[in-house]
Design a protein around this motif. Structure first.
Motif, mmCIF file in Angstrom:
data_model
loop_
_atom_site.group_PDB
_atom_site.id
_atom_site.type_symbol
_atom_site.label_atom_id
_atom_site.label_comp_id
_atom_site.label_asym_id
_atom_site.label_seq_id
_atom_site.Cartn_x
_atom_site.Cartn_y
_atom_site.Cartn_z
ATOM 1 N N PHE A 189 0.907 -1.194 0.035
ATOM 2 C CA PHE A 189 -0.015 0.076 -0.318
ATOM 3 C C PHE A 189 0.757 1.171 0.197
ATOM 4 C CE2 PHE A 189 -2.660 -3.246 1.970
ATOM 5 C CZ PHE A 189 -4.009 -3.067 1.148
ATOM 6 N N ASP A 190 0.173 2.719 -0.781
ATOM 7 C CA ASP A 190 1.085 3.524 -0.545
ATOM 8 C C ASP A 190 0.498 4.645 0.430
ATOM 9 O OD1 ASP A 190 2.666 5.567 -1.777
ATOM 10 O OD2 ASP A 190 1.249 6.429 -3.084
ATOM 11 N N ASP A 191 0.771 3.869 1.738
ATOM 12 C CA ASP A 191 0.491 4.673 2.976
ATOM 13 C C ASP A 191 1.806 4.995 3.484
ATOM 14 O OD1 ASP A 191 1.135 1.764 3.361
ATOM 15 O OD2 ASP A 191 0.425 2.114 5.586
ATOM 16 N N PRO A 192 1.880 5.944 4.612
ATOM 17 C CA PRO A 192 3.076 6.507 5.092
ATOM 18 C C PRO A 192 4.282 5.443 5.448
ATOM 19 C CG PRO A 192 1.339 7.703 6.015
ATOM 20 C CD PRO A 192 0.529 6.538 5.112
ATOM 21 N N GLY A 193 3.671 4.227 5.867
ATOM 22 C CA GLY A 193 4.208 2.884 6.610
ATOM 23 C C GLY A 193 4.917 1.896 5.172
ATOM 24 N N ARG A 194 4.322 2.230 4.224
ATOM 25 C CA ARG A 194 4.540 1.249 3.026
ATOM 26 C C ARG A 194 4.188 -0.014 3.463
ATOM 27 N NH1 ARG A 194 4.429 3.070 -1.755
ATOM 28 N NH2 ARG A 194 5.913 1.498 -2.520
ATOM 29 N N THR A 195 3.010 -0.244 3.818
ATOM 30 C CA THR A 195 2.394 -1.497 4.407
ATOM 31 C C THR A 195 2.353 -2.350 3.192
ATOM 32 O OG1 THR A 195 1.113 -0.405 5.924
ATOM 33 C CG2 THR A 195 0.442 -2.825 5.565
ATOM 34 N N THR A 196 2.814 -3.562 3.639
ATOM 35 C CA THR A 196 3.084 -4.707 2.715
ATOM 36 C C THR A 196 2.250 -6.319 3.314
ATOM 37 O OG1 THR A 196 5.100 -5.642 3.462
ATOM 38 C CG2 THR A 196 5.272 -4.165 1.924
ATOM 39 N N ALA A 197 1.882 -6.964 2.477
ATOM 40 C CA ALA A 197 1.113 -8.048 2.837
ATOM 41 C C ALA A 197 1.377 -9.050 1.808
ATOM 42 C CB ALA A 197 -0.277 -7.755 3.089
ATOM 43 N N GLY A 198 1.836 -10.195 2.215
ATOM 44 C CA GLY A 198 2.044 -11.550 1.337
ATOM 45 C C GLY A 198 0.674 -11.729 0.339
ATOM 46 N N SER A 199 -0.432 -11.944 1.271
ATOM 47 C CA SER A 199 -1.614 -12.015 0.545
ATOM 48 C C SER A 199 -2.563 -11.574 1.557
ATOM 49 C CB SER A 199 -2.278 -13.559 0.772
ATOM 50 O OG SER A 199 -0.994 -14.340 -0.105
ATOM 51 N N VAL A 200 -3.764 -11.038 0.466
ATOM 52 C CA VAL A 200 -4.989 -10.335 1.011
ATOM 53 C C VAL A 200 -6.099 -11.008 0.600
ATOM 54 C CG1 VAL A 200 -6.247 -8.206 1.311
ATOM 55 C CG2 VAL A 200 -3.926 -8.307 1.640
ATOM 56 N N LEU A 201 -7.170 -11.706 1.516
ATOM 57 C CA LEU A 201 -8.362 -12.193 1.166
ATOM 58 C C LEU A 201 -9.360 -11.288 1.352
ATOM 59 C CD1 LEU A 201 -8.336 -15.932 2.138
ATOM 60 C CD2 LEU A 201 -9.095 -15.293 -0.058
ATOM 61 N N LEU A 202 -10.413 -11.110 0.370
ATOM 62 C CA LEU A 202 -11.605 -10.245 0.527
ATOM 63 C C LEU A 202 -12.726 -10.995 0.252
ATOM 64 C CD1 LEU A 202 -13.135 -7.370 0.407
ATOM 65 C CD2 LEU A 202 -12.615 -7.432 -1.832
ATOM 66 N N ALA A 203 -13.666 -10.882 1.207
ATOM 67 C CA ALA A 203 -15.364 -11.557 0.913
ATOM 68 C C ALA A 203 -16.019 -10.688 1.816
ATOM 69 C CB ALA A 203 -15.186 -12.936 1.088
ATOM 70 N N GLY A 204 -17.154 -10.173 1.032
ATOM 71 C CA GLY A 204 -17.971 -9.566 1.844
ATOM 72 C C GLY A 204 -17.657 -8.198 2.345
#
Length: 325
Positions: A189-204
């Motif tokens: 993500f392009d947030d101040p902390g440059r947050t990273t995540a290996g995988s993100v699951l989205l449902a609902g």
């Protein structure tokens, strides 16, 4: 949780039982900001607020919840005159973590297997936030590859191998039977902390942030805060990533998973020890699991949320942008 057990969902959000959808959304945003762990709040209170919003923002869930409440005249959903906290809790069907006033596990599973609904509605004059050819795909992106020197690091290789194994596992065992689930790999993500995540699951209205790695033989232990391997601490970034993603998507309920892969031929390796009485099902904590329990716990979290067969197109659009898709 003791305080939450004495409060109704309306009390938790600070609204009256006749509040409309806008009032509930505005109250949720205010309450979530006040309860954020990084601003002096607690993870437990933050979770209670998210569950309250999930229920009251869904008309069907709210109707069932209200039907299970029998407030005394003049009460605003709390423990009115002449009512004990225990009686109020029983009338509501339990604490905010309870689902008895919403859906059963069988209904969760039926909803998860339903065809996806895309929100918000779109038309030729109001195109969707994500091209339909992308919105219809369940798998997006790939684990981010390290540079030449990063490949020499054992820790980096373990993370990349773990992310690849998790992506393959979820594609094979979760996405195939959960049409509305969307898996986005390699998120930054392009947030101040440059947050990273290996995988993100989205449902609902639920998001699972997943970190993964492969491990050498030996048991792990997890107490909800500290992860140890053979008695030595293991560093991971999921709690910080969960908080950052929750900030980016305040209307979603965000939780974290650490998936540890052991021997390829044994999904239940490594063994992860937890203290007696530890609640593995609690969404107030990051869950640390092996491959054998990852799909079950992730599916349960996603499907037990409101409208679990919905694909939120604006949320998916931001996730795809963060993955460079």
């Amino acid at each position: 949780m003791a305080e939450a057990a004495r409060q109704s969902y309306y009390d938790i959000l600070g609204v009256s039982p006749d509040a409309d959808a806008k009032d509930i959304k505005d109250a949720y945003r205010r309450a979530a900001r006040r309860a954020h762990p990084d601003l002096g709040g607690s993870a437990e209170r933050f979770h209670d607020i998210a569950v309250a919003y999930e229920t009251l923002s869904d008309p069907r869930r709210r109707e069932r919840y209200d039907a299970g409440r029998t407030p005394t005249p003049g009460a605003t959903g709390g423990t009115g005159p002449g009512r004990t906290p225990g009686a109020a809790t029983a009338a509501r069907g339990g604490t905010p973590a309870s689902r008895s006033a919403t859906r059963t596990s069988a209904e969760d599973e039926e909803a998860a297997r339903s065809a996806p609904d895309y929100l918000p509605p779109f038309s030729p004059s109001s195109p969707p936030a994500v091209p339909l050819i992308l919105a219809g795909r369940q798998l997006h992106g790939s684990p981010r590859q390290p540079g030449m020197f990063g490949r020499l690091s054992h820790g980096v290789r373990a993370r990349i191998d773990g992310e690849l194994r998790t992506a393959a596992l979820l594609e094979r065992s979760l996405l195939a039977t959960y049409p509305a689930a969307r898996l986005v790999n390699g998120v930054r993500f392009d947030d101040p902390g440059r947050t990273t995540a290996g995988s993100v699951l989205l449902a609902g209205y639920r998001i699972a942030v997943i970190d993964s790695f492969t491990a050498s033989p030996g048991n792990f232990s997890w107490d909800g805060r500290s992860l140890l391997h053979q008695g030595r601490p293991v560093e991971f970034q999921v709690p910080r990533a969960v908080r950052a993603v929750q900030d980016l998507f305040p209307e979603c309920n965000v939780a974290g998973w650490v998936v540890i892969h052991g021997a390829p031929d044994n999904p239940f390796s490594p063994v992860i020890d937890v203290p007696p009485g530890f609640d593995r099902a609690s969404t107030t904590r990051v869950q640390v699991v092996n491959a054998g329990t990852a799909v079950r716990t992730l599916r349960s979290f996603l499907s037990s949320g409101p409208t679990p067969n919905v694909v939120q197109l604006p949320v998916l659009a931001r996730l795809l942008a963060a993955a460079g898709s």
